[in-house]
Design a protein around this motif. Structure first.
Motif, PDB file in Angstrom:
ATOM      1  N   PRO A 643       0.808  -1.259  -0.092  1.00  0.00           N
ATOM      2  CA  PRO A 643       0.225   0.047  -0.047  1.00  0.00           C
ATOM      3  C   PRO A 643       0.979   1.232  -0.215  1.00  0.00           C
ATOM      4  CG  PRO A 643      -0.974  -1.508   1.542  1.00  0.00           C
ATOM      5  CD  PRO A 643       0.301  -2.153   0.899  1.00  0.00           C
ATOM      6  N   ALA A 644       1.779   1.183   0.592  1.00  0.00           N
ATOM      7  CA  ALA A 644       2.747   2.327   0.959  1.00  0.00           C
ATOM      8  C   ALA A 644       3.466   2.628  -0.414  1.00  0.00           C
ATOM      9  CB  ALA A 644       3.653   2.363   1.758  1.00  0.00           C
ATOM     10  N   TRP A 645       3.818   1.681  -1.135  1.00  0.00           N
ATOM     11  CA  TRP A 645       4.508   1.992  -2.379  1.00  0.00           C
ATOM     12  C   TRP A 645       3.340   2.271  -3.593  1.00  0.00           C
ATOM     13  CZ3 TRP A 645       4.135  -1.137  -7.151  1.00  0.00           C
ATOM     14  CH2 TRP A 645       5.257  -0.650  -8.101  1.00  0.00           C
ATOM     15  N   ARG A 646       2.164   1.926  -3.466  1.00  0.00           N
ATOM     16  CA  ARG A 646       1.340   2.322  -4.337  1.00  0.00           C
ATOM     17  C   ARG A 646       0.901   3.758  -4.346  1.00  0.00           C
ATOM     18  NH1 ARG A 646      -3.042  -2.586  -4.744  1.00  0.00           N
ATOM     19  NH2 ARG A 646      -4.385  -0.915  -5.172  1.00  0.00           N
ATOM     20  N   GLU A 647       0.665   3.968  -3.166  1.00  0.00           N
ATOM     21  CA  GLU A 647       0.534   5.353  -2.812  1.00  0.00           C
ATOM     22  C   GLU A 647       1.302   6.686  -3.316  1.00  0.00           C
ATOM     23  OE1 GLU A 647      -0.777   8.330   1.177  1.00  0.00           O
ATOM     24  OE2 GLU A 647      -0.154   6.307   1.617  1.00  0.00           O
ATOM     25  N   GLN A 648       2.788   5.950  -2.828  1.00  0.00           N
ATOM     26  CA  GLN A 648       3.851   7.017  -3.441  1.00  0.00           C
ATOM     27  C   GLN A 648       3.785   7.123  -4.837  1.00  0.00           C
ATOM     28  OE1 GLN A 648       7.922   5.541  -2.511  1.00  0.00           O
ATOM     29  NE2 GLN A 648       8.585   7.445  -2.947  1.00  0.00           N
ATOM     30  N   ILE A 649       3.645   5.943  -5.679  1.00  0.00           N
ATOM     31  CA  ILE A 649       3.617   5.851  -7.133  1.00  0.00           C
ATOM     32  C   ILE A 649       2.141   6.887  -7.667  1.00  0.00           C
ATOM     33  CG2 ILE A 649       3.131   4.654  -9.027  1.00  0.00           C
ATOM     34  CD1 ILE A 649       5.024   2.616  -7.877  1.00  0.00           C
ATOM     35  N   SER A 671       0.498  -7.264  -8.068  1.00  0.00           N
ATOM     36  CA  SER A 671       1.881  -7.341  -8.051  1.00  0.00           C
ATOM     37  C   SER A 671       2.424  -6.052  -8.284  1.00  0.00           C
ATOM     38  CB  SER A 671       2.432  -8.465  -9.065  1.00  0.00           C
ATOM     39  OG  SER A 671       2.223  -7.945 -10.321  1.00  0.00           O
ATOM     40  N   ARG A 672       3.738  -5.738  -8.150  1.00  0.00           N
ATOM     41  CA  ARG A 672       4.096  -4.260  -8.579  1.00  0.00           C
ATOM     42  C   ARG A 672       3.729  -4.259 -10.206  1.00  0.00           C
ATOM     43  NH1 ARG A 672       8.523  -2.408  -4.983  1.00  0.00           N
ATOM     44  NH2 ARG A 672       9.973  -2.138  -7.031  1.00  0.00           N
TER      45      ARG A 672
END
Length: 896
Positions: A643-649, A671-672
């Protein structure tokens, strides 16, 4: 360098004055000069983008450049400290990226052909490779890939012609190239006049750039020009004609008997001191007038030992291994540094005399500036030199070789080139002129910062990732020996060998880098793009961007840039400042076209074109949407998207588009790669936030002119190179606290030549014996190494196994605390395993060069022997054990 171009124009004025005014004009949308791999790729790319009329001009009959008419039949492609696929073990670098774009299409067809004919996609099993091909067979594949666009009328092929005059317009802010006059090879009288709104110079020597009068550079760059750390401060030992040498490659194939060639003119064995170990043994005493470094490799394998990959003249660039191929006939590429290269400075006396007879001062001209007849004088001597090397192998080496089974006397020159001398039509050309482009790539933009040379390099992205990057590249700054040394007693009338000048070597490596669109575009001329080796980079960087795959990618990028320019009727120089147009170029290269393989834009290691997320990840990364950490060279598309990675992107994605909000819906548990696919699908058609140019010629107003600013829209300081030696965490540095502690035993694994170390006992790989009371189950004394990379010998040395081996030490029963260290100061190692008393403490571990892994465990010894096992149970990879420490925690009685 403008004066150089004007001098060239003045030379050809007598030719231009005889041009017939009535010569009819032919029109074409895109004119490409040069049938090199770059010119070929540009034509295919532009045709796939719908350019209706493309004219491709060759000065010979062969398509494919260094693959074919230059006979470099052993593929060299992007390499770095990491590894994708096979790479030669001796080299600190491995293949950096998955193959992509037109290079992959080409190599897939070549390897499919090889499989059908020879029984293997890589039939040569060379030491330096692995992919090989016969040049004539590769040329047919180049032609096969281009033929559909010839058949449908998009591409017109003109062979055996070269440009002799340029048409220029001076009406705009920049002079504009509008056409070329072409003459048949062997003549100076034009018989064709072609006009085009855009021309790509993919020629061997930058013919169009010179004729048009566009600015260019050649020879060594002084450090004052681009502030490169390894550029020479003083050019007094770097004359105008000093540059990466040419080499006249040879293809030889197995004969039914002995087929020695005649002795070439001016043959002298003393030219070939380094050619083989047998040569060096007899001639190493010779005295040269420059500080040469000697060294050599074996000549050929003995009977029954020729097939495996190994280092010898016979196998270093073998094209087809006759022992394993269907046709059972060996063919070999002779193209290597130990005697065959032809430096372009300090020419031999007979060459100087021949050149001076054509024009006073001709022998001091850079080969780029020479007339075609003058270059031919150089070429004939380079041919003679290569034939002399073959003669040396067939005679001097043959006579001294104990086993003559695989002698080169049993080989003859291939007749596939159709030339009278059986040599390829052209030499291998490593360096041409350098187009003075909108941006000149510099060493400090991409040179690895992990240490002073490539042995320290670890995987990372380059310091600069250009905002207009079009494809990924990585290699070392690869200068063959550029200097020529003569025997002291005979001067330039006698034998010579090449030698390495300061800063002109193979010691430095780039990081994972991008190639910017600006380096294709002349700084002061419209209607022209560079390609092949005529692009915007310094001399040092040119040594790193000259490989097979790189030249194909340069051509593909030039073709895509040309097509977008023509489509919108704009000059290519506008594209780097226009985000929408730049994205259109990237879409052409990596956008899901059904007619070709997408090109890798961003230098991730683990993305192959077949992956469903390949396009989305590349495009998002190039836009700056994906967060970047300099060491995270793997994207890991199949890992979970947190979730944190998705939000940043998503936040970064919103900042890149010119819309009020971004109403995108995503599935859960993606997945990414899947997340990027969904994001790209919703993002790719939205209008982009345009670039903001704050000042003319300084878009980001940071005081660095755009021509010197690698990032254009990101304010910053001038880029400088510095040695950022990596700092490993304590459990990965291999460093011990050596304060006196009598209860701790320390064992260092080192050979006999390593002096004893204070505080350590030494294990040299010997079998355990009752007196020493520690050692190995079998003799590993041949498996001990010292890299001489680090000051601490206990980190720099190790014992290794590719099998599964056991070390034991007699100790009292009880609980012991054991620490082991694995790693290699000079090379990456993968798949390392260690167990202590049956406890697995290292499993399938990879360490990069210069990094280590320390692992600690408490174990109970019950049989009076501390047992350490290294290596996978099923073997196959190196495990490198540097040292062991162990200390008893409790005695046997207390541990019950």
């Amino acid at each position: 360098m403008k004066t150089v171009a004007l001098a060239f124009l003045a030379f050809i004025c007598p030719v231009l004055n005889t041009v017939r005014a009535e010569l009819p004009v032919q029109k074409t949308d895109l004119l490409i000069v040069g049938g090199t791999e770059s010119g070929w790729a540009a034509a295919i790319q532009a045709a796939r983008q719908g350019v209706k009329s493309i004219t491709l001009v060759l000065d010979g009959d062969w398509l494919g450049g260094q693959y074919t008419e230059q006979a470099l039949a052993c593929v060299d492609e992007n390499k770095g400290p990491g590894k994708v696929g096979w790479g030669v073990d001796w080299h600190p670098m491995k293949r950096s990226f998955h193959r992509s774009g037109l290079f992959k299409e080409l190599m897939d067809r070549i390897e499919a052909f090889n499989t059908q004919k020879y029984g293997s996609p890589m039939p040569g099993r060379p030491f330096h490779g692995p992919s090989t091909f016969r040049p004539a067979e590769a040329e047919a594949i180049f032609r096969e890939l281009l033929q559909p666009y010839i058949d449908n009328g998009q591409v017109t092929l003109i062979t055996r012609h070269y440009p002799v005059k340029a048409d220029l317009e001076q009406t705009g802010a920049h002079p504009r190239l509008t056409g070329l006059w072409l003459a048949p090879t062997g003549s100076e009288q034009p018989d064709r006049h072609i006009q085009a709104p855009l021309t790509i110079d993919a020629s061997d020597w930058g013919d169009v750039i010179q004729l048009a009068g566009a600015d260019f550079e050649l020879g060594a760059d002084p450090r004052s020009r681009y502030h490169e750390p390894s550029a020479p401060v003083d050019l007094s030992d770097y004359p105008a004609n000093e540059m990466n040498p040419i080499t006249w490659a040879m293809v030889v194939e197995e004969s039914d008997g002995e087929t020695p060639i005649p002795q070439p003119e001016r043959y002298d064995d003393r030219n070939f001191v380094r050619t083989s170990k047998l040569s060096l043994a007899e001639m190493k005493h010779l005295k040269w007038d420059r500080p040469v470094k000697l060294g050599s490799i074996p000549h050929w394998p003995d009977k029954g030992k020729a097939s495996p990959r190994q280092l010898s003249i016979f196998t270093v660039r073998r094209i087809v291994d006759g022992e394993t191929s269907n046709d059972q006939r060996t063919s070999i590429l002779l193209n290597y540094m130990l005697g065959q290269d032809y430096p372009l400075e300090r020419l031999p006396r007979h060459v100087v005399d021949a050149l001076e007879a054509t024009e006073p001062g001709a022998s001091e001209k850079n080969i780029v500036l020479m007339t075609r007849p003058q270059r031919q004088i150089i070429f004939e001597d380079a041919k003679r030199h290569s034939l002399s090397l073959l003669y040396h192998l067939q005679n001097f080496v043959h006579e001294r070789a104990p086993d003559k089974t695989n002698s080169f006397r049993h080989f003859h020159l291939s007749n596939e080139f159709g030339t009278a001398d059986h040599l390829p039509p052209k030499p291998y050309i490593r360096e041409s002129l350098r187009l003075k482009a909108m941006y000149m790539m510099r060493e400090q933009d991409g040179r690895n910062q992990d240490g002073p040379h490539k042995k320290f390099a670890r995987e990372r992205f380059s310091q600069v990732l250009y905002p207009d990057g079009l494809f990924a590249w990585q290699f070392h700054y690869d200068f063959h020996r550029t200097g020529r040394a003569y025997l002291k007693a005979e001067g330039n009338s006698g034998p010579w060998i090449d030698y390495e000048k300061p800063g002109r070597n193979t010691s430095l490596v780039s990081d994972r880098s991008l190639f910017p669109l600006r380096s294709l575009v002349p700084v002061e001329m419209d209607g022209l793009l560079g390609a092949q080796k005529n692009v915007g980079y310094s001399s040092i960087v040119s040594a790193a961007i000259r490989l097979h795959d790189q030249c194909v990618a340069i051509g593909q990028a030039a073709g895509a840039t040309a097509a977008i320019s023509l489509q919108h009727d704009i000059a290519p120089r506008e594209i780097p400042y226009d985000r929408e147009k730049l994205e259109q170029v990237r879409t052409a290269l990596c956008g899901g076209s059904q007619t070709g393989v997408a090109l890798l834009i961003w230098p991730y290691r683990d993305l192959a074109p077949a992956h469903p997320a390949f396009i989305a990840v590349n495009r998002l990364a190039a836009r700056g949407v994906l967060p970047l950490k300099i060491r995270e060279v793997n994207f890991q598309p199949d890992a979970a998207a947190t979730p944190a990675w998705r939000e940043q992107i998503q936040r970064r994605a919103i900042q890149s588009v010119n819309v009020a909000n971004l109403p995108l819906m995503f599935n859960e548990n993606l997945s990414r790669g899947e997340f990027c696919q969904q994001l790209w699908a919703g993002l790719k058609d939205l209008p982009l936030l345009p670039y903001t140019c704050l000042q003319p010629d300084d878009a980001d107003a940071d005081g660095i002119p755009d021509r010197d600013d690698p990032t254009l829209f990101t304010p910053g300081e001038p880029v400088q190179w510095s040695n950022h030696k990596p700092v490993n965490p304590p459990d990965q540095d291999g460093i011990l606290n050596l304060k006196k502690n009598t209860s701790i035993r320390r064992i260092n694994f080192a050979g006999k030549k390593t002096p004893p170390l204070t505080g350590f006992e030494s294990d040299q790989g010997a079998v355990v014996d009752p007196q020493r009371r520690f050692g190995w189950q079998r003799d590993l004394r041949q498996n001990v190494r010292q890299r001489k990379q680090l000051p601490e010998a206990y980190r720099d040395t190790f014992v290794f196994t590719r099998d599964h081996d056991r070390w034991e030490c007699t100790v009292p029963n009880g609980v012991w605390q054991v620490t082991v260290c694995v790693g290699d100061s000079g090379h990456d190692q993968i798949g390392q395993w260690v167990t202590v008393e049956g406890s697995q403490i290292i499993q399938d571990l990879a360490t990069t060069a210069g990094s280590f892994q320390e692992s600690q465990v408490q174990v109970t010894v019950k049989d009076g022997r501390l047992t350490v096992e290294i290596g996978k149970p099923d073997a196959g990879t190196n495990t490198c054990l540097n040292w062991i420490t162990f200390e008893q925690i409790t005695t046997a009685d207390k541990s019950k």
